[in-house]
Design a protein around this motif. Sequence first.
Motif, PDB file in Angstrom:
ATOM      1  N   GLU A  18     -10.671   8.905   3.796  1.00  0.00           N
ATOM      2  CA  GLU A  18     -11.286   7.895   4.656  1.00  0.00           C
ATOM      3  C   GLU A  18     -10.290   6.895   5.247  1.00  0.00           C
ATOM      4  OE1 GLU A  18     -14.612   5.951   2.880  1.00  0.00           O
ATOM      5  OE2 GLU A  18     -15.533   7.812   2.157  1.00  0.00           O
ATOM      6  N   LEU A  19      -9.151   6.718   4.580  1.00  0.00           N
ATOM      7  CA  LEU A  19      -8.211   5.688   5.022  1.00  0.00           C
ATOM      8  C   LEU A  19      -6.892   6.249   5.543  1.00  0.00           C
ATOM      9  CD1 LEU A  19      -8.660   3.092   2.109  1.00  0.00           C
ATOM     10  CD2 LEU A  19     -10.020   3.354   4.193  1.00  0.00           C
ATOM     11  N   ASN A  20      -6.760   7.562   5.563  1.00  0.00           N
ATOM     12  CA  ASN A  20      -5.544   8.217   6.064  1.00  0.00           C
ATOM     13  C   ASN A  20      -4.319   7.932   5.193  1.00  0.00           C
ATOM     14  OD1 ASN A  20      -7.055   9.029   8.423  1.00  0.00           O
ATOM     15  ND2 ASN A  20      -6.725   6.958   9.234  1.00  0.00           N
ATOM     16  N   GLU A  21      -4.540   7.718   3.906  1.00  0.00           N
ATOM     17  CA  GLU A  21      -3.419   7.373   3.031  1.00  0.00           C
ATOM     18  C   GLU A  21      -2.605   8.612   2.667  1.00  0.00           C
ATOM     19  OE1 GLU A  21      -2.605   5.175  -1.281  1.00  0.00           O
ATOM     20  OE2 GLU A  21      -4.166   4.462   0.085  1.00  0.00           O
ATOM     21  N   ASP A  22      -1.292   8.466   2.764  1.00  0.00           N
ATOM     22  CA  ASP A  22      -0.342   9.485   2.326  1.00  0.00           C
ATOM     23  C   ASP A  22       0.600   8.821   1.328  1.00  0.00           C
ATOM     24  OD1 ASP A  22       1.619  11.356   1.906  1.00  0.00           O
ATOM     25  OD2 ASP A  22       1.950  11.814   4.028  1.00  0.00           O
ATOM     26  N   PRO A  23       0.418   9.097   0.021  1.00  0.00           N
ATOM     27  CA  PRO A  23       1.239   8.412  -0.993  1.00  0.00           C
ATOM     28  C   PRO A  23       2.739   8.552  -0.756  1.00  0.00           C
ATOM     29  CG  PRO A  23      -0.567   9.607  -2.030  1.00  0.00           C
ATOM     30  CD  PRO A  23      -0.558  10.008  -0.584  1.00  0.00           C
ATOM     31  N   ARG A  24       3.168   9.611  -0.090  1.00  0.00           N
ATOM     32  CA  ARG A  24       4.602   9.831   0.126  1.00  0.00           C
ATOM     33  C   ARG A  24       5.180   8.847   1.138  1.00  0.00           C
ATOM     34  NH1 ARG A  24       3.926  15.936   1.949  1.00  0.00           N
ATOM     35  NH2 ARG A  24       2.359  14.780   3.160  1.00  0.00           N
ATOM     36  N   GLN A  25       4.335   8.229   1.935  1.00  0.00           N
ATOM     37  CA  GLN A  25       4.826   7.337   2.994  1.00  0.00           C
ATOM     38  C   GLN A  25       4.592   5.856   2.722  1.00  0.00           C
ATOM     39  OE1 GLN A  25       3.991   8.487   7.050  1.00  0.00           O
ATOM     40  NE2 GLN A  25       3.457  10.570   6.446  1.00  0.00           N
ATOM     41  N   LEU A  26       4.028   5.540   1.560  1.00  0.00           N
ATOM     42  CA  LEU A  26       3.684   4.142   1.292  1.00  0.00           C
ATOM     43  C   LEU A  26       4.907   3.229   1.343  1.00  0.00           C
ATOM     44  CD1 LEU A  26       1.043   4.390  -1.593  1.00  0.00           C
ATOM     45  CD2 LEU A  26       0.679   4.264   0.875  1.00  0.00           C
ATOM     46  N   THR A  27       5.993   3.662   0.731  1.00  0.00           N
ATOM     47  CA  THR A  27       7.186   2.820   0.682  1.00  0.00           C
ATOM     48  C   THR A  27       7.712   2.529   2.078  1.00  0.00           C
ATOM     49  OG1 THR A  27       7.831   3.625  -1.518  1.00  0.00           O
ATOM     50  CG2 THR A  27       9.561   2.668  -0.141  1.00  0.00           C
ATOM     51  N   SER A  28       7.827   3.555   2.905  1.00  0.00           N
ATOM     52  CA  SER A  28       8.362   3.343   4.255  1.00  0.00           C
ATOM     53  C   SER A  28       7.418   2.497   5.098  1.00  0.00           C
ATOM     54  CB  SER A  28       8.613   4.692   4.929  1.00  0.00           C
ATOM     55  OG  SER A  28       7.410   5.439   5.064  1.00  0.00           O
ATOM     56  N   GLN A  29       6.107   2.681   4.932  1.00  0.00           N
ATOM     57  CA  GLN A  29       5.147   1.902   5.713  1.00  0.00           C
ATOM     58  C   GLN A  29       5.181   0.427   5.329  1.00  0.00           C
ATOM     59  OE1 GLN A  29       1.912   4.516   4.642  1.00  0.00           O
ATOM     60  NE2 GLN A  29       1.699   5.263   6.744  1.00  0.00           N
ATOM     61  N   ILE A  30       5.266   0.153   4.035  1.00  0.00           N
ATOM     62  CA  ILE A  30       5.342  -1.245   3.594  1.00  0.00           C
ATOM     63  C   ILE A  30       6.663  -1.864   4.026  1.00  0.00           C
ATOM     64  CG2 ILE A  30       5.496  -2.735   1.557  1.00  0.00           C
ATOM     65  CD1 ILE A  30       3.389  -0.992   0.248  1.00  0.00           C
ATOM     66  N   LYS A  34       7.161  -5.341   6.038  1.00  0.00           N
ATOM     67  CA  LYS A  34       8.014  -6.410   5.503  1.00  0.00           C
ATOM     68  C   LYS A  34       9.115  -6.780   6.504  1.00  0.00           C
ATOM     69  CE  LYS A  34       9.047  -6.089   1.045  1.00  0.00           C
ATOM     70  NZ  LYS A  34       9.420  -5.486  -0.279  1.00  0.00           N
ATOM     71  N   SER A  35       9.674  -5.784   7.171  1.00  0.00           N
ATOM     72  CA  SER A  35      10.703  -6.064   8.177  1.00  0.00           C
ATOM     73  C   SER A  35      10.114  -6.860   9.330  1.00  0.00           C
ATOM     74  CB  SER A  35      11.295  -4.753   8.693  1.00  0.00           C
ATOM     75  OG  SER A  35      11.972  -4.059   7.663  1.00  0.00           O
ATOM     76  N   TRP A  36       8.907  -6.476   9.736  1.00  0.00           N
ATOM     77  CA  TRP A  36       8.254  -7.203  10.827  1.00  0.00           C
ATOM     78  C   TRP A  36       7.989  -8.654  10.438  1.00  0.00           C
ATOM     79  CZ3 TRP A  36       3.015  -8.937  10.655  1.00  0.00           C
ATOM     80  CH2 TRP A  36       2.567  -9.521  11.842  1.00  0.00           C
ATOM     81  N   LEU A  37       7.506  -8.884   9.201  1.00  0.00           N
ATOM     82  CA  LEU A  37       7.252 -10.249   8.736  1.00  0.00           C
ATOM     83  C   LEU A  37       8.541 -11.061   8.690  1.00  0.00           C
ATOM     84  CD1 LEU A  37       4.663  -9.651   5.837  1.00  0.00           C
ATOM     85  CD2 LEU A  37       4.246 -10.876   7.983  1.00  0.00           C
ATOM     86  N   ASN A  38       9.616 -10.423   8.258  1.00  0.00           N
ATOM     87  CA  ASN A  38      10.900 -11.122   8.200  1.00  0.00           C
ATOM     88  C   ASN A  38      11.389 -11.519   9.589  1.00  0.00           C
ATOM     89  OD1 ASN A  38      11.131 -11.014   5.397  1.00  0.00           O
ATOM     90  ND2 ASN A  38      12.171  -9.036   5.431  1.00  0.00           N
ATOM     91  N   GLU A  39      11.041 -10.705  10.585  1.00  0.00           N
ATOM     92  CA  GLU A  39      11.481 -10.979  11.952  1.00  0.00           C
ATOM     93  C   GLU A  39      10.584 -11.997  12.655  1.00  0.00           C
ATOM     94  OE1 GLU A  39      11.501  -7.180  13.766  1.00  0.00           O
ATOM     95  OE2 GLU A  39      13.224  -6.435  12.618  1.00  0.00           O
ATOM     96  N   CYS A  40       9.380 -12.205  12.136  1.00  0.00           N
ATOM     97  CA  CYS A  40       8.449 -13.165  12.749  1.00  0.00           C
ATOM     98  C   CYS A  40       8.870 -14.580  12.385  1.00  0.00           C
ATOM     99  CB  CYS A  40       7.021 -12.906  12.268  1.00  0.00           C
ATOM    100  SG  CYS A  40       6.236 -11.471  13.006  1.00  0.00           S
ATOM    101  N   THR A  41       9.352 -15.293  13.342  1.00  0.00           N
ATOM    102  CA  THR A  41       9.823 -16.651  13.056  1.00  0.00           C
ATOM    103  C   THR A  41       8.667 -17.625  12.853  1.00  0.00           C
ATOM    104  OG1 THR A  41       9.930 -17.101  15.432  1.00  0.00           O
ATOM    105  CG2 THR A  41      11.939 -16.286  14.365  1.00  0.00           C
ATOM    106  N   THR A  42       7.460 -17.234  13.267  1.00  0.00           N
ATOM    107  CA  THR A  42       6.325 -18.154  13.154  1.00  0.00           C
ATOM    108  C   THR A  42       5.562 -18.010  11.840  1.00  0.00           C
ATOM    109  OG1 THR A  42       4.823 -16.599  14.240  1.00  0.00           O
ATOM    110  CG2 THR A  42       6.017 -18.152  15.644  1.00  0.00           C
ATOM    111  N   LEU A  43       5.722 -16.871  11.161  1.00  0.00           N
ATOM    112  CA  LEU A  43       4.968 -16.610   9.936  1.00  0.00           C
ATOM    113  C   LEU A  43       5.850 -16.824   8.724  1.00  0.00           C
ATOM    114  CD1 LEU A  43       3.100 -13.315  10.971  1.00  0.00           C
ATOM    115  CD2 LEU A  43       2.440 -15.702  11.384  1.00  0.00           C
TER     116      LEU A  43
END
Length: 319
Positions: A18-30, A34-43
């Motif tokens: 139902e959620l399209n989860e692939d356990p093999r890709q969890l690390t890369s997706q997170i 995390k990289s996007w959050l680090n690059e967001c200067t407002t958050l």
Amino acid sequence: MLALRPLSFDLLEVAKSELNEDPRQLTSQIDVIKSWLNECTTLSGPMQDQVLLSFLRGCKFSLVKVKEKLSLFFWTRTILQQVVQNRDPLDEHVLQIIRLGVGIPLPKTINPKDPKIFVIRVAQFDTEKCSFADVIKVGTMINDILMRDDDQVVVCGMSLIIDLAKVKAAHLLQLDMEFLRHVAILYQDASPFRMQGIHILNPPPGMQTVLSIFKSLLSDKNQDKRILAHGSSLASLHQHFPQEILPAEYDGLLGPIQECLDFWEAKLINNRDYLLDMSKLRDSRADATTESIALKPPGCSKENELFGIEGSFRKLELD
């Protein structure tokens, strides 16, 4: 290596189908998030890996939707300072609100794949001792723990039993529509939890207008979900929620709801540091002032027309 909790077999089955989860890709997706959050200067503010995974699951692993939802999450928690600040569970006033038990997650479901059940007892708070914002605050504290610790609600969603027994006009006089609009965004558009059903119990005479307003606050997606009114019939409620998973107050076999309250009081206190950390989340674009509260949230589909409703509930009369 990310610190992620493995799902049970039943929940993993749901997450994959139902959620399209692939356990093999969890690390890369997170890592991408995390990289996007680090690059967001407002958050700014701490977000644990397990919480980020909850947002991925709540967005069915669409990275675009995760970014939109997280932006709203930070934005609403900055705007609603009266909800996410001063949330120390050891504070005497906050502890009193916790002990009221307005919103309580129930511990059991019939099937481990069923949505988590929440009982919302609207009339439990004393309008002379606390505000509606205080009640929402405790709700966000519970939700912060659930999105980190409860895989069932993250994967399978939630069903609400909204009990309106003994609701008085005094409860509704506190409900400012602008505040409600932002709370609705916080609990729907900015939340990783998927709504699976809403059940209304014990609506008093004169509540039809309130129920119409409540429905207008729901997102388009949640308006399409099943919304059922049971009147005062527990027999009708039991057709959807068997007695073995309900507390004694609803002719259930779980025991008194106070047992659930005691559990959550202890859990909130034991997670004090985490709750205080989560109050540090900020979006610098949303300055928490009277002037900025009318700003349109980023990525929000509902504009600031207050859904065609102005003011508050001050003209409403209840029998």
